[in-house]
Enzyme design. Sequence first.
Site, short mmCIF file in Angstrom:
data_model
loop_
_atom_site.label_atom_id
_atom_site.label_comp_id
_atom_site.label_asym_id
_atom_site.label_seq_id
_atom_site.Cartn_x
_atom_site.Cartn_y
_atom_site.Cartn_z
N ASP A 186 0.83 -1.20 0.00
CA ASP A 186 0.00 0.00 0.00
C ASP A 186 0.87 1.25 0.00
OD1 ASP A 186 -3.04 0.96 1.01
OD2 ASP A 186 -1.39 2.31 1.54
N LYS B 193 -2.78 6.00 -4.03
CA LYS B 193 -3.86 6.94 -3.67
C LYS B 193 -3.67 8.27 -4.39
CE LYS B 193 -3.58 4.77 0.84
NZ LYS B 193 -2.14 4.56 0.99
N HIS C 154 -7.23 9.99 -1.51
CA HIS C 154 -6.51 9.89 -0.24
C HIS C 154 -7.24 10.54 0.94
CE1 HIS C 154 -2.11 9.33 1.27
NE2 HIS C 154 -2.98 9.03 2.21
#
Length: 276
Positions: free
Chosen positions: A53, A83, A113
């Site tokens: 991530d 993101k 985000h």
Amino acid sequence: MTAEELTPDGRARVLADGGILPLLGLGVWQVPDGRECVDAVRWALDAGYRHIDTAQAYGNEASVGKALRDSGIDRDEVFITTKFFPREDDPVRAIELSLRRLGVDQVDLYLVHWPQNGPTWAWPGMERAAAQGYARSIGVSNFSESDLESVAASAERMPSVNQVSYSPFAFRQGLQKACQRHDIVLEAYSPLGTGRLLQDETVIDIVAGAARTPAQVLLRWAVQRGIPVIPKSVHQDRIEQNLQIFDFELSATDLARLDALDRTAHTTRALEHPWW
Ligand code: A2P
């Protein structure tokens, strides 16, 4: 949590759009671009992680891409999230740059985000990024129940994921229920409370009975309920330790003791103090 929401091995969540999100991933928030990030991601992949991530705001997508290539693991085997940095104005243009930095054709999950300047303006661009094949799944991060309702009112395609700060201290039951109603998977960032929860007395007491580490107990608390977690670490031994959470179970009593640490009063909010 029904059986269909998990894969048969119990280690991944099936998203509403059919995507498969591994319950455990490595988070690289605050890991500097370069050697430190490449090493952390590489240790994770070598240990068996298949979920990384990152985010445009972290500035380390290139290192994630390098570690992925160096590992020799097939791109399709690893779930990659990035993101959209919402101080930019175009999610499509921004992901084109992300893909170049990561060295991949598509990310598995692309999240807004945070809901800066309102929760809805970026969403049509996210839908376009998915339609163009740049992202397999799309979702949001740091969105409260009211933000999700606003997106739902105008979305052509609903977010599949809402990634929020989530741990026993931040057990956002109201928000979790709102996500469930919309078939959105709540994903936990800062599952160790950015490290603060590791010294909590209740956690340490439970560890004594379970012969596990505080980090493993905290991660297990989430994954046992099908909540994906992305603990951050730059230490190889900790990265490996955090993966060992699928071979034990917490009792209902221990789960309830951890639930009782909540400091959010079952909130529907994503954050107590937004930074934007
Ligand atoms: P480090 O990166 O130095 O290993 P969160 O994921 O909730 O944001 O927590 C991340 C913090 O917890 C980081 O400071 C990280 O430190 C630390 N951490 C991660 N895994 C472990 C672990 N297994 N044992 C102790 N500390 C850990």
